[in-house]
Design a protein around this motif. Sequence first.
Motif, PDB file in Angstrom:
ATOM      1  N   GLY A   7       0.858  -1.177   0.000  1.00 27.11           N
ATOM      2  CA  GLY A   7       0.000   0.000   0.000  1.00 27.11           C
ATOM      3  C   GLY A   7       0.892   1.224   0.000  1.00 27.11           C
ATOM      4  N   ALA A   8       0.426   2.313  -0.609  1.00 24.16           N
ATOM      5  CA  ALA A   8       1.232   3.528  -0.696  1.00 24.16           C
ATOM      6  C   ALA A   8       0.325   4.746  -0.613  1.00 24.16           C
ATOM      7  N   ARG A   9       0.906   5.860  -0.206  1.00 20.47           N
ATOM      8  CA  ARG A   9       0.142   7.097  -0.065  1.00 20.47           C
ATOM      9  C   ARG A   9       0.841   8.247  -0.789  1.00 20.47           C
ATOM     10  N   LEU A  10       0.030   9.214  -1.137  1.00 20.47           N
ATOM     11  CA  LEU A  10       0.516  10.468  -1.700  1.00 20.47           C
ATOM     12  C   LEU A  10      -0.324  11.575  -1.089  1.00 20.47           C
ATOM     13  N   ASP A  11       0.323  12.455  -0.349  1.00 22.86           N
ATOM     14  CA  ASP A  11      -0.360  13.607   0.226  1.00 22.86           C
ATOM     15  C   ASP A  11      -0.169  14.791  -0.711  1.00 22.86           C
ATOM     16  N   VAL A  12      -1.237  15.513  -0.974  1.00 21.74           N
ATOM     17  CA  VAL A  12      -1.162  16.648  -1.892  1.00 21.74           C
ATOM     18  C   VAL A  12      -0.106  17.647  -1.433  1.00 21.74           C
ATOM     19  N   SER A  13       0.041  17.821  -0.127  1.00 20.94           N
ATOM     20  CA  SER A  13       1.026  18.778   0.384  1.00 20.94           C
ATOM     21  C   SER A  13       2.458  18.371   0.024  1.00 20.94           C
ATOM     22  N   ASP A  14       2.674  17.082  -0.243  1.00 24.17           N
ATOM     23  CA  ASP A  14       4.002  16.593  -0.615  1.00 24.17           C
ATOM     24  C   ASP A  14       4.159  16.382  -2.117  1.00 24.17           C
ATOM     25  N   ALA A  15       3.081  16.513  -2.865  1.00 23.46           N
ATOM     26  CA  ALA A  15       3.113  16.224  -4.300  1.00 23.46           C
ATOM     27  C   ALA A  15       3.857  17.316  -5.057  1.00 23.46           C
ATOM     28  N   ALA A 102      -8.806   9.607  -1.469  1.00 24.02           N
ATOM     29  CA  ALA A 102      -9.098   8.822  -2.671  1.00 24.02           C
ATOM     30  C   ALA A 102      -8.259   7.551  -2.646  1.00 24.02           C
ATOM     31  N   GLU A 103      -8.887   6.438  -2.964  1.00 28.85           N
ATOM     32  CA  GLU A 103      -8.219   5.130  -2.995  1.00 28.85           C
ATOM     33  C   GLU A 103      -8.340   4.568  -4.407  1.00 28.85           C
ATOM     34  N   THR A 104      -7.198   4.333  -5.055  1.00 26.96           N
ATOM     35  CA  THR A 104      -7.229   3.738  -6.384  1.00 26.96           C
ATOM     36  C   THR A 104      -7.687   2.295  -6.277  1.00 26.96           C
ATOM     37  N   GLY A 132      -7.620  19.016  -7.534  1.00 27.61           N
ATOM     38  CA  GLY A 132      -8.302  20.263  -7.867  1.00 27.61           C
ATOM     39  C   GLY A 132      -9.712  20.341  -7.305  1.00 27.61           C
ATOM     40  N   GLU A 133     -10.280  19.178  -6.984  1.00 26.47           N
ATOM     41  CA  GLU A 133     -11.623  19.114  -6.401  1.00 26.47           C
ATOM     42  C   GLU A 133     -11.589  18.979  -4.878  1.00 26.47           C
ATOM     43  N   GLY A 134     -10.393  19.053  -4.290  1.00 24.73           N
ATOM     44  CA  GLY A 134     -10.298  19.053  -2.834  1.00 24.73           C
ATOM     45  C   GLY A 134      -9.791  17.779  -2.184  1.00 24.73           C
ATOM     46  N   VAL A 135      -9.478  16.751  -2.969  1.00 26.80           N
ATOM     47  CA  VAL A 135      -8.902  15.536  -2.376  1.00 26.80           C
ATOM     48  C   VAL A 135      -7.492  15.870  -1.893  1.00 26.80           C
ATOM     49  N   ARG A 136      -7.148  15.439  -0.694  1.00 24.63           N
ATOM     50  CA  ARG A 136      -5.855  15.772  -0.102  1.00 24.63           C
ATOM     51  C   ARG A 136      -4.955  14.561   0.115  1.00 24.63           C
ATOM     52  N   ARG A 137      -5.520  13.358   0.192  1.00 23.14           N
ATOM     53  CA  ARG A 137      -4.709  12.156   0.392  1.00 23.14           C
ATOM     54  C   ARG A 137      -5.143  11.104  -0.615  1.00 23.14           C
ATOM     55  N   PHE A 138      -4.140  10.520  -1.257  1.00 26.08           N
ATOM     56  CA  PHE A 138      -4.367   9.458  -2.234  1.00 26.08           C
ATOM     57  C   PHE A 138      -3.737   8.177  -1.709  1.00 26.08           C
ATOM     58  N   ARG A 139      -4.433   7.065  -1.904  1.00 23.15           N
ATOM     59  CA  ARG A 139      -3.928   5.737  -1.536  1.00 23.15           C
ATOM     60  C   ARG A 139      -3.954   4.861  -2.781  1.00 23.15           C
TER      61      ARG A 139
END
Length: 171
Positions: A7-15, A102-104, A132-139
């Motif tokens: 599992g992996a994450r991407l935070d918008v603040s770090d993108a 958001a979870e892929t 752009g629609e407000g999602v801040r964390r991606f998994r």
Amino acid sequence: MTARSFGARLDVSDADADRLSALVSTVGAGVALRSLAEGDVDAVLRLDAATLGDYPGSLATRHDPLDRERATPSRTRRAFGALDAAGLLLAMTYVDVTGTTAETDFTVVRSAHRGRGIGVALKAFSVQVLAGEGVRRFRTGGSADNPAIIGANQRLGYVTDEEWVTLELRA
């Protein structure tokens, strides 16, 4: 041990927004990236059927065939596609959105079009749109035996934060 997954994450603040934009632009001429809609469901089902046997891994990472309901995008089940100039769906990614997370669910590229960066560009596009629609964390996640998705996730800036193994009892 019969399989490994992650599992992996991407935070918008770090993108890295510039990197994401650059990855989207690598898709090349003749390929368009866009959100998928209800009118795309037949094409989605055809691509899903054509790629069912292409998912590596085991029980932990298997992809169950889509039915019309799971293939229909909604406000909380977003879908993005890469289409060629003739409108053929080359790749798709489905993302489940809950609040600002958001979870892929899966990303797949038609076999004849793999290795061209389409999957990476599409996944970067989905991150851009949803951020752009407000999602801040991606998994995301998948089989640790799938170097293509691991490489794609690294290029996007995802950080692996979970790993699992699948064990089977030998008789």
